[in-house]
Design a protein around this motif. Structure first.
Motif, PDB file in Angstrom:
ATOM      1  N   SER A  10      -1.487  -7.510   6.483  1.00 27.00           N
ATOM      2  CA  SER A  10      -0.559  -7.078   7.530  1.00 27.00           C
ATOM      3  C   SER A  10      -1.257  -6.940   8.878  1.00 27.00           C
ATOM      4  N   ALA A  11      -2.474  -6.384   8.898  1.00 28.37           N
ATOM      5  CA  ALA A  11      -3.199  -6.228  10.157  1.00 28.37           C
ATOM      6  C   ALA A  11      -3.589  -7.593  10.720  1.00 28.37           C
ATOM      7  N   GLY A  12      -4.084  -8.471   9.865  1.00 29.54           N
ATOM      8  CA  GLY A  12      -4.466  -9.804  10.299  1.00 29.54           C
ATOM      9  C   GLY A  12      -3.286 -10.586  10.849  1.00 29.54           C
ATOM     10  N   PHE A  13      -2.145 -10.449  10.204  1.00 30.07           N
ATOM     11  CA  PHE A  13      -0.935 -11.128  10.678  1.00 30.07           C
ATOM     12  C   PHE A  13      -0.569 -10.673  12.083  1.00 30.07           C
ATOM     13  N   LEU A  14      -0.594  -9.366  12.315  1.00 24.84           N
ATOM     14  CA  LEU A  14      -0.212  -8.837  13.627  1.00 24.84           C
ATOM     15  C   LEU A  14      -1.177  -9.297  14.711  1.00 24.84           C
ATOM     16  N   TYR A  36       4.456   1.664  13.004  1.00 24.65           N
ATOM     17  CA  TYR A  36       5.429   1.879  11.930  1.00 24.65           C
ATOM     18  C   TYR A  36       5.842   0.553  11.324  1.00 24.65           C
ATOM     19  N   TYR A  37       5.977   0.530  10.004  1.00 24.90           N
ATOM     20  CA  TYR A  37       6.547  -0.605   9.285  1.00 24.90           C
ATOM     21  C   TYR A  37       7.875  -0.131   8.707  1.00 24.90           C
ATOM     22  N   ASN A  38       8.964  -0.754   9.102  1.00 21.83           N
ATOM     23  CA  ASN A  38      10.304  -0.413   8.615  1.00 21.83           C
ATOM     24  C   ASN A  38      10.600   1.082   8.731  1.00 21.83           C
ATOM     25  N   GLY A  39      10.190   1.675   9.825  1.00 26.79           N
ATOM     26  CA  GLY A  39      10.471   3.073  10.088  1.00 26.79           C
ATOM     27  C   GLY A  39       9.522   4.054   9.435  1.00 26.79           C
ATOM     28  N   GLU A  40       8.551   3.573   8.659  1.00 29.11           N
ATOM     29  CA  GLU A  40       7.576   4.449   8.007  1.00 29.11           C
ATOM     30  C   GLU A  40       6.237   4.321   8.709  1.00 29.11           C
ATOM     31  N   ARG A  41       5.637   5.478   9.008  1.00 34.06           N
ATOM     32  CA  ARG A  41       4.362   5.489   9.713  1.00 34.06           C
ATOM     33  C   ARG A  41       3.271   4.824   8.873  1.00 34.06           C
ATOM     34  N   VAL A  42       2.456   3.994   9.510  1.00 33.93           N
ATOM     35  CA  VAL A  42       1.360   3.312   8.827  1.00 33.93           C
ATOM     36  C   VAL A  42       0.138   4.208   8.825  1.00 33.93           C
ATOM     37  N   VAL A  43      -0.413   4.441   7.628  1.00 33.88           N
ATOM     38  CA  VAL A  43      -1.640   5.222   7.485  1.00 33.88           C
ATOM     39  C   VAL A  43      -2.793   4.299   7.099  1.00 33.88           C
ATOM     40  N   THR A  44      -2.533   3.376   6.168  1.00 34.35           N
ATOM     41  CA  THR A  44      -3.530   2.381   5.759  1.00 34.35           C
ATOM     42  C   THR A  44      -2.884   1.001   5.811  1.00 34.35           C
ATOM     43  N   PHE A  45      -3.704   0.000   6.073  1.00 41.33           N
ATOM     44  CA  PHE A  45      -3.197  -1.372   6.124  1.00 41.33           C
ATOM     45  C   PHE A  45      -3.172  -1.942   4.720  1.00 41.33           C
ATOM     46  N   GLU A  46      -2.152  -2.709   4.444  1.00 41.70           N
ATOM     47  CA  GLU A  46      -1.956  -3.291   3.128  1.00 41.70           C
ATOM     48  C   GLU A  46      -1.515  -4.734   3.287  1.00 41.70           C
ATOM     49  N   PRO A  47      -1.557  -5.514   2.197  1.00 42.85           N
ATOM     50  CA  PRO A  47      -1.046  -6.886   2.299  1.00 42.85           C
ATOM     51  C   PRO A  47       0.451  -6.873   2.594  1.00 42.85           C
ATOM     52  N   VAL A  48       0.913  -7.927   3.211  1.00 37.02           N
ATOM     53  CA  VAL A  48       2.337  -8.031   3.522  1.00 37.02           C
ATOM     54  C   VAL A  48       3.169  -7.899   2.245  1.00 37.02           C
ATOM     55  N   SER A  49       2.653  -8.391   1.118  1.00 38.12           N
ATOM     56  CA  SER A  49       3.397  -8.317  -0.144  1.00 38.12           C
ATOM     57  C   SER A  49       3.620  -6.878  -0.598  1.00 38.12           C
ATOM     58  N   ALA A  50       2.797  -5.927  -0.127  1.00 36.76           N
ATOM     59  CA  ALA A  50       2.948  -4.522  -0.519  1.00 36.76           C
ATOM     60  C   ALA A  50       3.858  -3.747   0.442  1.00 36.76           C
ATOM     61  N   VAL A  51       4.199  -4.337   1.575  1.00 36.18           N
ATOM     62  CA  VAL A  51       5.079  -3.670   2.537  1.00 36.18           C
ATOM     63  C   VAL A  51       6.494  -3.634   1.973  1.00 36.18           C
TER      64      VAL A  51
END
Length: 75
Positions: A10-14, A36-51
């Motif tokens: 997700s971070a690399g994509f952005l 924020y991803y979909n209205g939820e605050r981001v604490v750790t970066f994860e793969p897009v598949s986990a979003v």
């Protein structure tokens, strides 16, 4: 609206899409509570598949208070 493979970071994509200058900038933004991803605050970066996606297809990214992006995730 952007297309992305679900296995991408997700971070690399952005950063690739120029939504942020670097991963470090994204980390700072997340630490300050401005990412924020979909209205939820981001604490750790994860793969897009986990979003958690909206309607199993859409990913809304908010950077700061005014910048929003809608991303279409394909399988």
């Amino acid at each position: 609206q952007e297309l992305v493979d679900s296995g991408s970071s997700s971070a690399g994509f952005l950063v690739e899409r120029k939504l942020a200058a670097s991963v470090s900038e994204l980390r700072r933004l997340a630490a300050q509570g401005g990412l924020y991803y979909n209205g939820e605050r981001v604490v750790t970066f994860e793969p897009v598949s986990a979003v958690k996606l909206l309607n199993n297809r859409f990913w809304i990214v908010r950077l700061g208070t005014k910048e929003f992006r809608m991303i279409l995730v394909r399988d």
